[in-house]
Design a protein around this motif. Sequence first.
Motif, PDB file in Angstrom:
ATOM      1  N   ALA A 164      15.881  63.115 101.722  1.00  0.00           N
ATOM      2  CA  ALA A 164      16.906  64.010 101.165  1.00  0.00           C
ATOM      3  C   ALA A 164      18.221  63.873 101.911  1.00  0.00           C
ATOM      4  CB  ALA A 164      16.413  65.451 101.226  1.00  0.00           C
ATOM      5  N   ASN A 165      18.467  62.706 102.475  1.00  0.00           N
ATOM      6  CA  ASN A 165      19.597  62.477 103.372  1.00  0.00           C
ATOM      7  C   ASN A 165      20.935  62.924 102.802  1.00  0.00           C
ATOM      8  OD1 ASN A 165      21.351  61.147 105.385  1.00  0.00           O
ATOM      9  ND2 ASN A 165      21.666  59.633 103.765  1.00  0.00           N
ATOM     10  N   VAL A 166      21.274  62.504 101.584  1.00  0.00           N
ATOM     11  CA  VAL A 166      22.610  62.770 101.054  1.00  0.00           C
ATOM     12  C   VAL A 166      22.864  64.263 100.932  1.00  0.00           C
ATOM     13  CG1 VAL A 166      21.865  62.646  98.627  1.00  0.00           C
ATOM     14  CG2 VAL A 166      24.245  62.147  99.223  1.00  0.00           C
ATOM     15  N   PHE A 167      21.825  65.049 100.685  1.00  0.00           N
ATOM     16  CA  PHE A 167      22.006  66.492 100.531  1.00  0.00           C
ATOM     17  C   PHE A 167      22.180  67.190 101.868  1.00  0.00           C
ATOM     18  CE2 PHE A 167      19.360  64.922  97.030  1.00  0.00           C
ATOM     19  CZ  PHE A 167      20.198  65.208  95.976  1.00  0.00           C
ATOM     20  N   MET A 168      21.860  66.495 102.958  1.00  0.00           N
ATOM     21  CA  MET A 168      22.085  67.050 104.281  1.00  0.00           C
ATOM     22  C   MET A 168      23.536  66.898 104.720  1.00  0.00           C
ATOM     23  SD  MET A 168      19.248  68.328 105.347  1.00  0.00           S
ATOM     24  CE  MET A 168      17.518  68.304 104.874  1.00  0.00           C
ATOM     25  N   THR A 169      24.301  66.083 103.997  1.00  0.00           N
ATOM     26  CA  THR A 169      25.700  65.871 104.348  1.00  0.00           C
ATOM     27  C   THR A 169      26.642  66.379 103.271  1.00  0.00           C
ATOM     28  OG1 THR A 169      24.998  63.854 105.506  1.00  0.00           O
ATOM     29  CG2 THR A 169      27.350  64.137 105.161  1.00  0.00           C
ATOM     30  N   ALA A 170      26.261  66.237 101.994  1.00  0.00           N
ATOM     31  CA  ALA A 170      27.092  66.707 100.893  1.00  0.00           C
ATOM     32  C   ALA A 170      27.210  68.227 100.937  1.00  0.00           C
ATOM     33  CB  ALA A 170      26.488  66.246  99.562  1.00  0.00           C
ATOM     34  N   ALA A 171      28.082  68.765 100.090  1.00  0.00           N
ATOM     35  CA  ALA A 171      28.352  70.213 100.076  1.00  0.00           C
ATOM     36  C   ALA A 171      27.205  70.954  99.401  1.00  0.00           C
ATOM     37  CB  ALA A 171      29.673  70.486  99.378  1.00  0.00           C
ATOM     38  N   LEU A 506      13.589  55.107 104.163  1.00  0.00           N
ATOM     39  CA  LEU A 506      14.847  54.362 104.201  1.00  0.00           C
ATOM     40  C   LEU A 506      15.396  54.080 102.805  1.00  0.00           C
ATOM     41  CD1 LEU A 506      14.100  51.846 107.086  1.00  0.00           C
ATOM     42  CD2 LEU A 506      15.555  53.865 107.163  1.00  0.00           C
ATOM     43  N   SER A 507      14.524  53.772 101.857  1.00  0.00           N
ATOM     44  CA  SER A 507      15.011  53.478 100.502  1.00  0.00           C
ATOM     45  C   SER A 507      15.615  54.717  99.856  1.00  0.00           C
ATOM     46  CB  SER A 507      13.871  52.928  99.643  1.00  0.00           C
ATOM     47  OG  SER A 507      12.827  53.880  99.510  1.00  0.00           O
ATOM     48  N   TYR A 508      14.968  55.869 100.018  1.00  0.00           N
ATOM     49  CA  TYR A 508      15.535  57.103  99.455  1.00  0.00           C
ATOM     50  C   TYR A 508      16.781  57.526 100.226  1.00  0.00           C
ATOM     51  CZ  TYR A 508      12.061  58.244  95.922  1.00  0.00           C
ATOM     52  OH  TYR A 508      11.283  58.253  94.782  1.00  0.00           O
ATOM     53  N   TRP A 509      16.798  57.270 101.528  1.00  0.00           N
ATOM     54  CA  TRP A 509      17.978  57.558 102.352  1.00  0.00           C
ATOM     55  C   TRP A 509      19.197  56.809 101.807  1.00  0.00           C
ATOM     56  CZ3 TRP A 509      21.712  55.409 105.475  1.00  0.00           C
ATOM     57  CH2 TRP A 509      22.250  56.194 106.497  1.00  0.00           C
ATOM     58  N   LEU A 510      19.000  55.536 101.452  1.00  0.00           N
ATOM     59  CA  LEU A 510      20.106  54.704 100.992  1.00  0.00           C
ATOM     60  C   LEU A 510      20.392  54.887  99.503  1.00  0.00           C
ATOM     61  CD1 LEU A 510      22.134  52.504 101.830  1.00  0.00           C
ATOM     62  CD2 LEU A 510      20.407  50.788 101.252  1.00  0.00           C
ATOM     63  N   LEU A 511      19.339  54.925  98.679  1.00  0.00           N
ATOM     64  CA  LEU A 511      19.547  55.069  97.234  1.00  0.00           C
ATOM     65  C   LEU A 511      20.224  56.391  96.890  1.00  0.00           C
ATOM     66  CD1 LEU A 511      16.247  53.651  95.681  1.00  0.00           C
ATOM     67  CD2 LEU A 511      18.560  52.754  95.407  1.00  0.00           C
ATOM     68  N   GLY A 512      19.897  57.432  97.648  1.00  0.00           N
ATOM     69  CA  GLY A 512      20.541  58.716  97.409  1.00  0.00           C
ATOM     70  C   GLY A 512      22.035  58.645  97.583  1.00  0.00           C
ATOM     71  N   LEU A 515      23.539  56.514  94.487  1.00  0.00           N
ATOM     72  CA  LEU A 515      23.481  57.157  93.172  1.00  0.00           C
ATOM     73  C   LEU A 515      24.212  58.499  93.157  1.00  0.00           C
ATOM     74  CD1 LEU A 515      19.775  56.355  92.232  1.00  0.00           C
ATOM     75  CD2 LEU A 515      21.848  55.179  91.494  1.00  0.00           C
ATOM     76  N   HIS A 516      23.895  59.362  94.090  1.00  0.00           N
ATOM     77  CA  HIS A 516      24.480  60.701  94.074  1.00  0.00           C
ATOM     78  C   HIS A 516      25.998  60.669  94.221  1.00  0.00           C
ATOM     79  CE1 HIS A 516      24.654  65.068  94.843  1.00  0.00           C
ATOM     80  NE2 HIS A 516      25.597  64.750  95.713  1.00  0.00           N
ATOM     81  N   CYS A 517      26.491  59.823  95.104  1.00  0.00           N
ATOM     82  CA  CYS A 517      27.926  59.791  95.374  1.00  0.00           C
ATOM     83  C   CYS A 517      28.728  59.181  94.238  1.00  0.00           C
ATOM     84  CB  CYS A 517      28.194  59.024  96.673  1.00  0.00           C
ATOM     85  SG  CYS A 517      27.533  59.862  98.133  1.00  0.00           S
ATOM     86  N   ASN A 518      28.050  58.666  93.228  1.00  0.00           N
ATOM     87  CA  ASN A 518      28.754  58.096  92.070  1.00  0.00           C
ATOM     88  C   ASN A 518      28.342  58.782  90.767  1.00  0.00           C
ATOM     89  OD1 ASN A 518      30.314  55.623  93.215  1.00  0.00           O
ATOM     90  ND2 ASN A 518      28.271  55.460  94.115  1.00  0.00           N
ATOM     91  N   PHE A 519      27.945  60.045  90.886  1.00  0.00           N
ATOM     92  CA  PHE A 519      27.600  60.889  89.743  1.00  0.00           C
ATOM     93  C   PHE A 519      26.442  60.316  88.918  1.00  0.00           C
ATOM     94  CE2 PHE A 519      31.366  63.864  89.495  1.00  0.00           C
ATOM     95  CZ  PHE A 519      30.582  64.989  89.431  1.00  0.00           C
ATOM     96  N   LEU A 520      25.558  59.588  89.582  1.00  0.00           N
ATOM     97  CA  LEU A 520      24.354  59.097  88.917  1.00  0.00           C
ATOM     98  C   LEU A 520      23.188  60.020  89.263  1.00  0.00           C
ATOM     99  CD1 LEU A 520      24.941  55.332  89.640  1.00  0.00           C
ATOM    100  CD2 LEU A 520      24.970  56.388  87.384  1.00  0.00           C
ATOM    101  N   PRO A 521      22.241  60.226  88.349  1.00  0.00           N
ATOM    102  CA  PRO A 521      21.159  61.184  88.601  1.00  0.00           C
ATOM    103  C   PRO A 521      20.287  60.772  89.773  1.00  0.00           C
ATOM    104  CG  PRO A 521      20.721  59.895  86.612  1.00  0.00           C
ATOM    105  CD  PRO A 521      22.115  59.576  87.021  1.00  0.00           C
ATOM    106  N   TRP A 522      19.935  61.756  90.579  1.00  0.00           N
ATOM    107  CA  TRP A 522      19.088  61.535  91.748  1.00  0.00           C
ATOM    108  C   TRP A 522      18.227  62.769  91.938  1.00  0.00           C
ATOM    109  CZ3 TRP A 522      16.748  57.949  93.916  1.00  0.00           C
ATOM    110  CH2 TRP A 522      16.328  57.972  95.247  1.00  0.00           C
ATOM    111  N   THR A 523      17.630  62.903  93.100  1.00  0.00           N
ATOM    112  CA  THR A 523      16.697  64.008  93.332  1.00  0.00           C
ATOM    113  C   THR A 523      17.430  65.293  93.619  1.00  0.00           C
ATOM    114  OG1 THR A 523      16.568  63.553  95.719  1.00  0.00           O
ATOM    115  CG2 THR A 523      15.046  62.388  94.273  1.00  0.00           C
TER     116      THR A 523
END
Length: 523
Positions: A164-171, A506-512, A515-523
């Motif tokens: 869930a890496n990206v959600f730990m940094t995003a707003a 690592l794959s979810y850390w990077l894929l998140g 995808l998420h940072c470019n408005f593509l669907p993710w978890t």
Amino acid sequence: MKPMNRRDPYVREVIRFAVCCRALTLVLQALFNFLIPDHAADAFSPPRLSEPSLCDWLSEWLLGGLSHWDAEHFLFIAEHGYLYEHNFAFFPVYPLSVRAVAEVTRWPLQGLLCLRSRLLLSAVLLNTLFSVLAAAALYELGCVVLRCRRMAFLSAVLFCLTPANVFMTAAYSESMFAFLVFSAMLQLEKGQSWTSGLLFSLAAGVRSNGVINTGFLIYSQSKDLALQLQAGAGTVMKLPHVWRRLLRFAASVVLMSAGVFFPFALFQSYAYLRFCNPDPSSEHAVPRLLLQLALDKGYRLAAMNGVKPAWCSQGLPVVYSYIQDVYWNVGFLRYFESKQVPNFLLAVPVTVLGSWATWFYLTTNPQYCLMLGLVRRKKEGRKGEDSDKPVDGFRCSSVFVYVVHAAALLAFGILCMHVQVVTRFLGSSTPVLYWFSAHLLQDCEPLLWKEGAAIQTAASLSEKPSVGSSFLGLFRKEISENPIMRLLLNWRTRSPLTKCILGYFLSYWLLGLILHCNFLPWT
């Protein structure tokens, strides 16, 4: 277990690795956001009410990937308050904290950044801080519960590489929630029930599933009562004395539960006053662009046409459940549709890991689990070992309540939620995923900790870095001393299970990030 050493070198190593991961996340999200065009998603996208400056454009370019999807809701609430009905799906403690930090930075940044840009910057800074503190809290919690510093350290490092890496940094509110929950669990393990209750109460004001943590307080009180009664079973106990214990138990459970539920009840009461007893003049205070957005998208405003929402007339008017039902179609088995198969596939790894952890613990401690952990264990040991020696690691009895909590969250997430969010739902709410992953790594990688490596690592970590040390030098230090990094550097010789676990993280850390940072669907 010896008391926690504040100078424990592993704590500094966890913090240092967490900082490196957050910094790398910020760099990569900016890079991906620049290289990959944003997808035109049908998501909440409110208009900007002020003309952006050059610094605002720069801020959007550097951090814009962290303001997508639900982050827009949190930033909007921090800027405009709870204007639309569906905003009440997002709890207030996090956006209020973001707004508070933005107000603190108002004087030095007011001429450079608009309020929205300051809010985004504040959210990223807060989440970076909370994710680092959450990693440190998870390590200390692991030391107390698992009674094994090595496994606690591995768990904290895995948390830094969370899927869930990206959600730990995003707003998003995940970082704040993880920090509060892990800290509350730690205080409860230390016997600080009221401090733990206060932290759980704050967590319930951050995310709705925070109210489930009331179970930890109830279980802790129940276990204390059961052990007291068992300790006095051999003596004659007077009936008034037993009743006093039961009444004290009931009073503490009621008070602690009320404290945890209070933020939720207060938030629902605020929604009721705003939408069910509205001020007709409040609609005129809404900026014209936001009024137009409400008309275009069908968003409900307070005092709109003088018509009260349907949930106001319910026996128990709870806006949160109404929004989840009407706006997002959340409910029991509602997501079980053929078109949602890709989202179920996204949730397969965390579902397998959570189910495996639950089954492993149940089969390892069947009698203890049947007794709900309320019976004192006279002897606890592995086969072939000294039975008087306490079991450490994931098998120990103190893990029971955390496994039950994780299993309940997993079942609820699969049956009643949008299943793709289960990854970040569990990743920010329970330590079990990280503890069990660390347990598997230690079991299948016997050379993970070479003889004397822990002592050498501790000694090297205690050394103060030179004044001229750079971030690159810090990153190289992580590679040489971090056991997870050593596993990655020797990838070809690692076991298949190790490759699956680290590959998933690592794959979810990077894929998140991609995808998420470019408005593509993710978890």
